[in-house]
Design an enzyme around this catalytic site. Sequence first.
Site, PDB file in Angstrom:
ATOM      1  N   ASP A  19       0.024  -2.246  12.491  1.00 49.16           N
ATOM      2  CA  ASP A  19       0.471  -2.013  11.444  1.00 49.16           C
ATOM      3  C   ASP A  19       0.970  -3.794  11.602  1.00 49.16           C
ATOM      4  OD1 ASP A  19       2.013  -2.925   9.655  1.00 49.16           O
ATOM      5  OD2 ASP A  19       2.057  -1.220   8.291  1.00 49.16           O
TER       6      ASP A  19
ATOM      7  N   THR B 266      -1.255   7.749  -1.017  1.00 53.54           N
ATOM      8  CA  THR B 266      -2.072   7.704  -1.747  1.00 53.54           C
ATOM      9  C   THR B 266      -3.497   6.299  -1.408  1.00 53.54           C
ATOM     10  OG1 THR B 266      -1.879   6.073  -3.632  1.00 53.54           O
ATOM     11  CG2 THR B 266      -0.894   8.129  -4.051  1.00 53.54           C
TER      12      THR B 266
ATOM     13  N   ASP C 105       4.109  -4.986  10.133  1.00 55.00           N
ATOM     14  CA  ASP C 105       5.769  -4.503  10.812  1.00 55.00           C
ATOM     15  C   ASP C 105       5.584  -5.017  12.039  1.00 55.00           C
ATOM     16  OD1 ASP C 105       6.230  -2.759   9.380  1.00 55.00           O
ATOM     17  OD2 ASP C 105       5.385  -0.469  10.458  1.00 55.00           O
TER      18      ASP C 105
ATOM     19  N   ARG D 187       1.364  -1.133  -0.176  1.00 57.23           N
ATOM     20  CA  ARG D 187       0.247   0.074   0.384  1.00 57.23           C
ATOM     21  C   ARG D 187       1.082   1.428   0.433  1.00 57.23           C
ATOM     22  NH1 ARG D 187      -4.976   1.547   4.461  1.00 57.23           N
ATOM     23  NH2 ARG D 187      -3.143   1.955   6.033  1.00 57.23           N
TER      24      ARG D 187
HETATM   25  C1  PRP Z   1      -1.128  -3.815   4.836  1.00 59.21           C
HETATM   26  C2  PRP Z   1      -2.448  -4.657   5.063  1.00 59.21           C
HETATM   27  C3  PRP Z   1      -3.320  -5.229   3.933  1.00 59.21           C
HETATM   28  C4  PRP Z   1      -3.255  -3.643   3.434  1.00 59.21           C
HETATM   29  C5  PRP Z   1      -4.354  -3.208   4.135  1.00 59.21           C
HETATM   30  O1  PRP Z   1      -0.030  -3.916   3.674  1.00 59.21           O
HETATM   31  O2  PRP Z   1      -1.467  -6.160   5.303  1.00 59.21           O
HETATM   32  O3  PRP Z   1      -2.408  -5.834   2.318  1.00 59.21           O
HETATM   33  O4  PRP Z   1      -2.034  -2.796   3.940  1.00 59.21           O
HETATM   34  O5  PRP Z   1      -4.825  -2.037   3.690  1.00 59.21           O
HETATM   35  P1  PRP Z   1      -5.764  -1.648   2.256  1.00 59.21           P
HETATM   36  O6  PRP Z   1      -7.387  -2.523   2.458  1.00 59.21           O
HETATM   37  O7  PRP Z   1      -6.290  -0.115   2.360  1.00 59.21           O
HETATM   38  O8  PRP Z   1      -5.276  -1.992   1.498  1.00 59.21           O
HETATM   39  P2  PRP Z   1       0.819  -3.206   3.899  1.00 59.21           P
HETATM   40  O9  PRP Z   1       0.382  -2.565   2.054  1.00 59.21           O
HETATM   41  O10 PRP Z   1       1.080  -2.014   4.342  1.00 59.21           O
HETATM   42  O11 PRP Z   1       2.319  -4.001   2.735  1.00 59.21           O
HETATM   43  P3  PRP Z   1       3.189  -5.330   4.407  1.00 59.21           P
HETATM   44  O12 PRP Z   1       1.408  -6.267   4.048  1.00 59.21           O
HETATM   45  O13 PRP Z   1       4.045  -5.823   3.277  1.00 59.21           O
HETATM   46  O14 PRP Z   1       3.091  -4.526   5.075  1.00 59.21           O
HETATM   47  N1  URA Z   2      -1.960  -1.939   7.492  1.00 56.25           N
HETATM   48  C1  URA Z   2      -1.916  -2.358   8.571  1.00 56.25           C
HETATM   49  O1  URA Z   2      -1.133  -3.410   8.920  1.00 56.25           O
HETATM   50  N2  URA Z   2      -3.029  -2.068   9.176  1.00 56.25           N
HETATM   51  C2  URA Z   2      -3.890  -1.106   9.648  1.00 56.25           C
HETATM   52  O2  URA Z   2      -4.798  -0.839  10.331  1.00 56.25           O
HETATM   53  C3  URA Z   2      -4.329  -0.723   8.270  1.00 56.25           C
HETATM   54  C4  URA Z   2      -3.692  -1.767   7.103  1.00 56.25           C
END
Ligand code: PRP
Ligand code: URA
Length: 224
Positions: A215, A123, A218, A119
Site C-alpha cells: 500500500d 467495492t 501507508d 478507494r
Molecule cells: C491507492 C493508490 C491509488 C489507488 C489505486 O489509494 O494510491 O490512488 O489506491 O487503486 P485503483 O487503481 O484500484 O483505484 P487509496 O485509495 O488506497 O488511498 P490513499 O492514497 O489515501 O492510501
Molecule cells: N493501492 C496501493 O497502494 N497498492 C496496490 O497494490 C493497489 C492499490
Amino acid sequence: MTTTAGKEMFSRSPDLPNLIVTRHPLLRHKVTLLRKRDTPKKIFKELVDEIAMLLAYEVTSDLGTETVRVETPLESTTGDIVLGERLTLVPILRAGLGMVDGVLDLIPTMRVGHIGLQRDHDTLEPIDYYFKIPLPLEESVFIVADPMLATGGSASAAVTYLKKSGATNIRMMCIVASPEGVRRMLKDHPDVSVYAAALDRELNERGYILPGLGDAGDRLFGTE
Ligand code: PRP
Ligand code: URA
C-alpha cells in the site's frame, strides 16, 4: 510481445498502446528498492520522489518550447524554454502527494492541483472527497500522478473530473501499473497516455498489485 525503441529506454506492447514503460536502468534499480518490504519509510519517500522526477522527464518529452533571445557573457543567442506555468501536476490524494516534490524539483514553476479519492476497501470503487485545480484549465497540460494504477478506478475518475472541468490535454504517470488498470484507462480514456516505471503481473482478490510494493499511501505516511 514487447517492442523496444532507442537503447531500450522504454517499452510498448501492441495490446496496451496507451502505455509507455520507462526502462532506464536507474529507474528499474529504484523501483526494485521500493518493492522491498524492509525499505524504511524515509528511503521509500526519497525513492518515490526520485522516480517521479525521472518519470516526469519522460512524460514531458513531447512538450512544446518557445524560443527566446539570451545574452551569454560573450554574445547574443537564442534558446528554447518550456513554459512551466502551462503545466499542471495533479496528484491523486493521498499517495500521489509523495510524487510532488520530485516533479517540482524538475519543473519548479509547474502549478499543482489536487484530487482526493479514497478507494473503498470492499467495492474497490473510488470515493471522491476533494477537487481543487488551478484555473484556467483549457491551456494547460495536465499530468495526473499516483504511484499505483491498480483497477484503474481512481485514475479514470480523476481524468473524468478533469475533463468535465474543461481539461483537454491529460497524461498520467504512475510507478507501478497493473494490466487491468492500463486496460481500464484505455477503455475509459483512450486519449490519455499512461507512463509507468513498471508493468506488473496482475491484481490479487483484494485489488492489490502483484508483485507490487504494497500500500503506497501507508508506506509513505506510516499508516496501516
Ligand atoms: C491507492 C493508490 C491509488 C489507488 C489505486 O489509494 O494510491 O490512488 O489506491 O487503486 P485503483 O487503481 O484500484 O483505484 P487509496 O485509495 O488506497 O488511498 P490513499 O492514497 O489515501 O492510501
Ligand atoms: N493501492 C496501493 O497502494 N497498492 C496496490 O497494490 C493497489 C492499490
